[in-house]
Scaffold this motif. Structure first.
Motif: not given
Length: 102
Positions: A60-61, A68-69, A74-78
């Motif tokens: 993700v990084d 966008p941030e 949202a990707l990190l949370a999923a």
């Protein structure tokens, strides 16, 4: 996608040729080998899911400049939901876990 279609069509052609030329013993031997390798292949797939789960923040990084941030957050949370979904698909579809217990 095209490569997968070509590989699939080659497999179908080989199976049809074996059946038409009366080589059912070869098909049966291949079936037994694949059945014996299934637990090992499932372990490889589970290891790939675990590697994805571990590498998720790094992946993700890498999207920092393109997304966008809020999308990155949202990707990190999923991360957990996606990996658990992949794990469930692996257990149900590949291993047939609840149905093999009957």
């Amino acid at each position: 996608m095209i490569t997968a279609l070509v590989v699939l069509s080659l497999i179908v052609c080989m199976v049809l040729a074996l059946v038409l030329f009366g080589q059912q013993d070869a098909l049966l031997a291949a079936h037994h080998r694949i059945r014996a390798a299934t637990p090992w292949l499932a372990l490889v797939q589970l290891a790939a899911i675990a590697a994805l789960w571990l590498a998720w923040p790094w992946l993700v990084d890498r999207l920092r400049t393109r997304w966008p941030e809020d999308a990155r957050a949202a990707l990190l949370a999923a991360r957990h939901r996606i990996c658990i979904g992949l794990l469930l698909v692996e257990l149900v579809v590949v291993l047939g876990l609840p149905f093999n217990l009957l």
